[in-house]
Design a protein around this motif. Sequence first.
Motif, PDB file in Angstrom:
ATOM      1  N   GLY A  86      49.811  83.486 -35.041  1.00 49.36           N
ATOM      2  CA  GLY A  86      48.452  83.098 -34.176  1.00 49.36           C
ATOM      3  C   GLY A  86      47.948  84.396 -33.616  1.00 49.36           C
ATOM      4  O   GLY A  86      48.535  85.207 -33.644  1.00 49.36           O
ATOM      5  N   ILE A  87      46.486  84.470 -33.690  1.00 52.29           N
ATOM      6  CA  ILE A  87      45.815  85.333 -32.586  1.00 52.29           C
ATOM      7  C   ILE A  87      44.849  84.977 -32.021  1.00 52.29           C
ATOM      8  O   ILE A  87      44.233  84.066 -31.569  1.00 52.29           O
ATOM      9  CB  ILE A  87      44.773  85.564 -34.250  1.00 52.29           C
ATOM     10  CG1 ILE A  87      45.713  85.906 -35.408  1.00 52.29           C
ATOM     11  CG2 ILE A  87      43.567  86.509 -34.148  1.00 52.29           C
ATOM     12  CD1 ILE A  87      44.703  86.322 -36.624  1.00 52.29           C
ATOM     13  N   ASP A  88      44.681  85.676 -30.942  1.00 56.59           N
ATOM     14  CA  ASP A  88      44.005  85.784 -29.923  1.00 56.59           C
ATOM     15  C   ASP A  88      42.392  86.831 -29.884  1.00 56.59           C
ATOM     16  O   ASP A  88      42.897  87.935 -29.768  1.00 56.59           O
ATOM     17  CB  ASP A  88      44.545  85.808 -28.846  1.00 56.59           C
ATOM     18  CG  ASP A  88      43.941  85.698 -27.359  1.00 56.59           C
ATOM     19  OD1 ASP A  88      42.938  84.837 -27.056  1.00 56.59           O
ATOM     20  OD2 ASP A  88      44.077  86.564 -25.825  1.00 56.59           O
ATOM     21  N   PRO A  89      41.220  85.687 -30.005  1.00 55.38           N
ATOM     22  CA  PRO A  89      40.727  86.443 -30.905  1.00 55.38           C
ATOM     23  C   PRO A  89      39.297  87.458 -29.540  1.00 55.38           C
ATOM     24  O   PRO A  89      40.026  87.146 -28.142  1.00 55.38           O
ATOM     25  CB  PRO A  89      39.776  85.459 -31.227  1.00 55.38           C
ATOM     26  CG  PRO A  89      39.738  84.167 -30.071  1.00 55.38           C
ATOM     27  CD  PRO A  89      41.021  84.479 -30.641  1.00 55.38           C
ATOM     28  N   GLY A  90      39.198  88.863 -29.378  1.00 51.35           N
ATOM     29  CA  GLY A  90      38.765  89.397 -29.003  1.00 51.35           C
ATOM     30  C   GLY A  90      38.754  90.618 -29.100  1.00 51.35           C
ATOM     31  O   GLY A  90      39.185  91.011 -30.207  1.00 51.35           O
ATOM     32  N   PRO A  91      38.031  91.546 -27.735  1.00 49.07           N
ATOM     33  CA  PRO A  91      37.942  93.250 -28.440  1.00 49.07           C
ATOM     34  C   PRO A  91      39.479  93.926 -28.450  1.00 49.07           C
ATOM     35  O   PRO A  91      38.918  94.426 -29.433  1.00 49.07           O
ATOM     36  CB  PRO A  91      37.724  93.989 -27.362  1.00 49.07           C
ATOM     37  CG  PRO A  91      36.945  92.485 -26.877  1.00 49.07           C
ATOM     38  CD  PRO A  91      38.138  91.402 -26.507  1.00 49.07           C
ATOM     39  N   LYS A  92      40.525  92.915 -28.553  1.00 50.84           N
ATOM     40  CA  LYS A  92      41.752  93.526 -28.814  1.00 50.84           C
ATOM     41  C   LYS A  92      42.783  92.206 -28.867  1.00 50.84           C
ATOM     42  O   LYS A  92      43.764  91.993 -27.968  1.00 50.84           O
ATOM     43  CB  LYS A  92      42.509  94.897 -26.983  1.00 50.84           C
ATOM     44  CG  LYS A  92      41.957  96.154 -27.214  1.00 50.84           C
ATOM     45  CD  LYS A  92      42.235  96.325 -26.341  1.00 50.84           C
ATOM     46  CE  LYS A  92      41.761  98.084 -26.189  1.00 50.84           C
ATOM     47  NZ  LYS A  92      42.441  99.099 -25.359  1.00 50.84           N
ATOM     48  N   PRO A  93      42.729  92.197 -30.033  1.00 49.78           N
ATOM     49  CA  PRO A  93      43.109  90.896 -29.942  1.00 49.78           C
ATOM     50  C   PRO A  93      44.550  90.388 -30.404  1.00 49.78           C
ATOM     51  O   PRO A  93      45.532  91.329 -30.670  1.00 49.78           O
ATOM     52  CB  PRO A  93      42.810  90.787 -32.244  1.00 49.78           C
ATOM     53  CG  PRO A  93      41.941  91.065 -31.527  1.00 49.78           C
ATOM     54  CD  PRO A  93      42.037  92.695 -31.142  1.00 49.78           C
ATOM     55  N   GLY A  94      45.474  89.683 -29.656  1.00 51.00           N
ATOM     56  CA  GLY A  94      46.775  89.403 -30.013  1.00 51.00           C
ATOM     57  C   GLY A  94      47.103  88.778 -30.748  1.00 51.00           C
ATOM     58  O   GLY A  94      46.417  87.609 -31.473  1.00 51.00           O
ATOM     59  N   ILE A  95      48.495  89.030 -31.384  1.00 49.01           N
ATOM     60  CA  ILE A  95      48.384  88.914 -32.288  1.00 49.01           C
ATOM     61  C   ILE A  95      50.278  88.316 -32.221  1.00 49.01           C
ATOM     62  O   ILE A  95      51.728  88.698 -31.232  1.00 49.01           O
ATOM     63  CB  ILE A  95      49.109  89.481 -34.287  1.00 49.01           C
ATOM     64  CG1 ILE A  95      47.384  88.843 -34.199  1.00 49.01           C
ATOM     65  CG2 ILE A  95      50.097  88.589 -34.649  1.00 49.01           C
ATOM     66  CD1 ILE A  95      47.701  90.190 -35.196  1.00 49.01           C
ATOM     67  N   ALA A  96      50.731  87.389 -32.515  1.00 50.22           N
ATOM     68  CA  ALA A  96      51.728  86.396 -32.184  1.00 50.22           C
ATOM     69  C   ALA A  96      52.442  85.832 -33.746  1.00 50.22           C
ATOM     70  O   ALA A  96      51.751  85.303 -34.260  1.00 50.22           O
ATOM     71  CB  ALA A  96      52.275  85.623 -31.686  1.00 50.22           C
ATOM     72  N   VAL A  97      53.274  85.988 -34.013  1.00 49.59           N
ATOM     73  CA  VAL A  97      54.408  85.328 -35.374  1.00 49.59           C
ATOM     74  C   VAL A  97      56.052  84.884 -34.288  1.00 49.59           C
ATOM     75  O   VAL A  97      56.732  84.996 -33.885  1.00 49.59           O
ATOM     76  CB  VAL A  97      55.057  86.412 -35.889  1.00 49.59           C
ATOM     77  CG1 VAL A  97      55.260  85.661 -37.468  1.00 49.59           C
ATOM     78  CG2 VAL A  97      53.803  87.146 -36.676  1.00 49.59           C
ATOM     79  N   PHE A  98      55.877  83.107 -35.093  1.00 45.72           N
ATOM     80  CA  PHE A  98      56.868  82.389 -34.822  1.00 45.72           C
ATOM     81  C   PHE A  98      57.375  82.198 -36.865  1.00 45.72           C
ATOM     82  O   PHE A  98      56.019  81.897 -37.353  1.00 45.72           O
ATOM     83  CB  PHE A  98      56.381  81.175 -34.641  1.00 45.72           C
ATOM     84  CG  PHE A  98      56.332  80.682 -33.276  1.00 45.72           C
ATOM     85  CD1 PHE A  98      56.867  81.039 -32.027  1.00 45.72           C
ATOM     86  CD2 PHE A  98      54.888  81.468 -32.407  1.00 45.72           C
ATOM     87  CE1 PHE A  98      56.360  80.749 -30.644  1.00 45.72           C
ATOM     88  CE2 PHE A  98      54.672  81.966 -31.128  1.00 45.72           C
ATOM     89  CZ  PHE A  98      55.642  81.574 -30.429  1.00 45.72           C
ATOM     90  N   GLY A  99      58.998  81.768 -36.308  1.00 45.96           N
ATOM     91  CA  GLY A  99      58.854  81.657 -37.387  1.00 45.96           C
ATOM     92  C   GLY A  99      59.697  80.499 -37.530  1.00 45.96           C
ATOM     93  O   GLY A  99      61.145  80.796 -36.763  1.00 45.96           O
ATOM     94  N   ASP A 100      60.063  79.250 -37.952  1.00 43.41           N
ATOM     95  CA  ASP A 100      60.537  78.052 -37.816  1.00 43.41           C
ATOM     96  C   ASP A 100      61.182  78.106 -36.550  1.00 43.41           C
ATOM     97  O   ASP A 100      62.398  77.915 -35.791  1.00 43.41           O
ATOM     98  CB  ASP A 100      62.510  78.313 -38.404  1.00 43.41           C
ATOM     99  CG  ASP A 100      61.822  77.741 -40.068  1.00 43.41           C
ATOM    100  OD1 ASP A 100      60.457  78.092 -39.918  1.00 43.41           O
ATOM    101  OD2 ASP A 100      62.794  78.161 -40.866  1.00 43.41           O
ATOM    102  N   ASP A 101      59.491  78.295 -35.132  1.00 43.09           N
ATOM    103  CA  ASP A 101      59.823  77.754 -33.946  1.00 43.09           C
ATOM    104  C   ASP A 101      59.931  78.816 -33.048  1.00 43.09           C
ATOM    105  O   ASP A 101      60.125  78.279 -31.961  1.00 43.09           O
ATOM    106  CB  ASP A 101      60.329  76.373 -33.131  1.00 43.09           C
ATOM    107  CG  ASP A 101      59.038  75.311 -34.478  1.00 43.09           C
ATOM    108  OD1 ASP A 101      58.015  75.618 -33.607  1.00 43.09           O
ATOM    109  OD2 ASP A 101      59.771  74.609 -34.679  1.00 43.09           O
TER     110      ASP A 101
END
Length: 228
Positions: A86-101
């Motif tokens: 998951g990526i939250d776009p912006g000047p300092k983007p957020g990134i999150a990773v899910f594996g099988d929920d």
Amino acid sequence: MPRVGIITSDFRFYHDVIKQLRLWKIPFVSLDLKGSIPDDVVVILSSIRDEIDLPDQVKAQDGIDGIRRAIPRLLNKTMFKDLIIGIDPGPKPGIAVFGDDVLLEAFECPTVSSVRKFVDSISMSYSYENIVIKIGNGDKPNREIIINRLSDMDISIEVVNEKNTSTPHKIHDNALSAARIAQINGLYPIKRIPVKFSRKNVYEKEFVTLKNVIEGTGAAERRGTNST
């Protein structure tokens, strides 16, 4: 509780992997070839420069690479069926990773231009059958820059409606928004957001996290032992 074992003669790798395991709050133990391997050690981390070959061993370039390669073993898997970034776009983007929920990691990138480097690292280190990137539809200029930088990767990119992912605004966190974006199918359900939470515990309250699952596995094992 499952643990990671470390067996390596690579001094730099040893210190890096211990540092990262502590940051990720993953239980571990340092081992050597002369001793026995404890029953709760489900994976052995070694450097790609180590010549030894062991059962249940993962060889890695550095600490983060090793942790990502080891995580499925900690969850009693060889690989994830579905990996979602998951990526939250912006000047300092957020990134999150899910594996099988299960939420595996969430962090903020220092710049828009650094997103590609992080996504490359994530996609190369984790083991999975399917992978998809979900990016929020906000901040169009930065979103388009990110999509353009990721477009030549062999990964499907979905633009999703990020409404409700920044609630409440007083505790807005780009990594948290990215985690919510990764879970979107339609709109993010506002009812999933806890009524009371803090920055310290919001991830554990709102998602199934790696920490929850590892500790839960240990608790289940203890209950099973006590009942016999």
